[in-house]
Design an enzyme around this catalytic site. Structure first.
Site, PDB file in Angstrom:
ATOM      1  N   TYR A 163     -40.470  57.159  40.271  1.00 47.65           N
ATOM      2  CA  TYR A 163     -41.400  56.384  41.086  1.00 47.65           C
ATOM      3  C   TYR A 163     -41.676  55.062  40.380  1.00 47.65           C
ATOM      4  O   TYR A 163     -42.378  55.022  39.380  1.00 47.65           O
ATOM      5  CB  TYR A 163     -42.680  57.211  41.289  1.00 47.65           C
ATOM      6  CG  TYR A 163     -43.801  56.563  42.077  1.00 47.65           C
ATOM      7  CD1 TYR A 163     -43.631  55.381  42.803  1.00 47.65           C
ATOM      8  CD2 TYR A 163     -45.057  57.163  42.104  1.00 47.65           C
ATOM      9  CE1 TYR A 163     -44.666  54.824  43.520  1.00 47.65           C
ATOM     10  CE2 TYR A 163     -46.111  56.614  42.826  1.00 47.65           C
ATOM     11  CZ  TYR A 163     -45.916  55.445  43.523  1.00 47.65           C
ATOM     12  OH  TYR A 163     -46.953  54.879  44.223  1.00 47.65           O
ATOM     13  N   LYS A 212     -38.111  56.102  44.190  1.00 41.02           N
ATOM     14  CA  LYS A 212     -39.083  55.494  45.103  1.00 41.02           C
ATOM     15  C   LYS A 212     -39.358  54.109  44.535  1.00 41.02           C
ATOM     16  O   LYS A 212     -40.013  53.961  43.513  1.00 41.02           O
ATOM     17  CB  LYS A 212     -40.375  56.309  45.181  1.00 41.02           C
ATOM     18  CG  LYS A 212     -41.449  55.678  46.076  1.00 41.02           C
ATOM     19  CD  LYS A 212     -42.719  56.514  46.057  1.00 41.02           C
ATOM     20  CE  LYS A 212     -43.762  55.988  47.030  1.00 41.02           C
ATOM     21  NZ  LYS A 212     -44.393  54.726  46.600  1.00 41.02           N
ATOM     22  N   SER A 241     -41.067  50.745  44.604  1.00 44.45           N
ATOM     23  CA  SER A 241     -42.224  50.025  45.145  1.00 44.45           C
ATOM     24  C   SER A 241     -42.397  48.704  44.410  1.00 44.45           C
ATOM     25  O   SER A 241     -43.343  48.495  43.654  1.00 44.45           O
ATOM     26  CB  SER A 241     -43.490  50.882  45.019  1.00 44.45           C
ATOM     27  OG  SER A 241     -43.366  52.058  45.788  1.00 44.45           O
TER      28      SER A 241
END
Length: 308
Positions: free
Chosen positions: A143, A173, A175
């Protein structure tokens, strides 16, 4: 070895954590929450205990209770329950990973430690490896959230050779708004059949041509139908419609940002828009005045109505 896993695709809701007015877990909301996502937003997978879920503000026991309840309520309904298990302590991350496996999670995700930060990509890979060893049967996703963690290592560097250290690794992920790093990340993952999930909701359309497989975000809790429509339009080659739908979500977020958009506001928006009682944010976040939330939700409702 982790069994082969299908790529994660489509929208994944980063779930809010329902709290009572007194600030305790309100697990009774999760069953209706599952049904709301499926029936009202056509969102079939969730990402639990992440940033939107205030995971780092919860106790270990609370995170376990939430993971267990989402797995229990989502069984036979949701496609996937991904549980975020990242902590500052590798031992606590391992404990949460073992627990996620025991309650039937479909995958785990791990954010980088952000107090004592990894000094280089190898240090972060070692951390992820130790977490994965506690639940080697579960697919593991890194992440990447540099705006919150301050860990600005390129994901492409982190991925280099990671499959040799972590057999269960299955993707990222992502971001961040660094589309150059995203493109390199997609190239590396594509060759290995891994998933890259984009995590900046208002820029999802810009990431699609680079080859991301899906998206994880908070706004898909209440704008899932619109963004599903955007994905469908893009896949059909209808770029003008895809742009229109993406811009509508961007308009809402821009309006909210002009007022000071943060997680607390987002959580209150979800409560008012969905009718599900999400409750207050946990300190140090503070709730917003109700009239401000009403103005933002009115804007959201208008933007969504313009598309119907």
């Amino acid at each position: 070895m982790c069994p082969e896993t299908e790529k994660l695709t489509g929208l994944i809701a980063a779930t809010f954590t329902p709290l009572t007015p007194q600030g305790e877990l309100n697990l009774a909301v999760i069953g209706p929450y599952v049904d709301y996502l499926l029936e009202k937003q056509s969102v079939h997978s969730v990402f639990v205990n992440g940033t939107t879920g205030e995971g780092c503000s919860l106790t270990m026991q609370e995170r376990k209770q939430l993971a267990e309840e989402w797995c229990r309520q989502g069984k036979g309904k949701l496609d996937r329950v991904i549980v975020h298990v990242g902590c500052l302590s590798v031992k606590e991350s391992q404990e949460l990973a073992r627990h996620a496996a025991s309650v039937g999670a479909d995958a785990i995700a791990v954010i980088s430690p952000f107090f004592f930060k990894p000094s280089n990509a190898e240090a972060l890979r070692m951390f992820l490896k130790d977490v994965s060893s506690a639940a080697p049967q579960l697919p593991l996703y890194y992440y990447h959230l540099p705006s919150m963690t301050g860990v600005k290592l390129n994901v492409s560097e982190i991925l280099e050779g990671i499959e040799k250290q972590i057999p269960s690794f299955r993707g990222v992920k992502f971001s961040s708004v660094d589309l150059g790093d995203l493109g390199q990340c997609v190239s590396y993952c594509r060759l290995r059949g891994w998933s890259v999930l984009y995590g900046v909701d208002e820029q999802l359309l810009g990431a699609l041509p680079l080859g991301v497989n899906g998206a994880v975000g908070s706004t898909y809790n209440y704008a899932g139908n619109v963004m599903n429509g955007m994905l469908s339009a893009y896949e059909k080659g209808d770029l003008p419609l895809a742009q229109t739908l993406q811009v509508k979500l961007k308009d809402t977020i821009t309006f909210a940002t002009s007022l000071g958009f943060d997680l607390a506001m987002n959580k209150q928006m979800m409560s008012l828009y969905s009718g599900l009682p999400m409750g207050p944010p946990r300190l140090p976040l503070l709730p917003w005045p109700s009239d401000t939330i009403q103005d933002v939700v009115k804007k959201l409702q208008q933007d969504m109505a313009d598309l119907s």
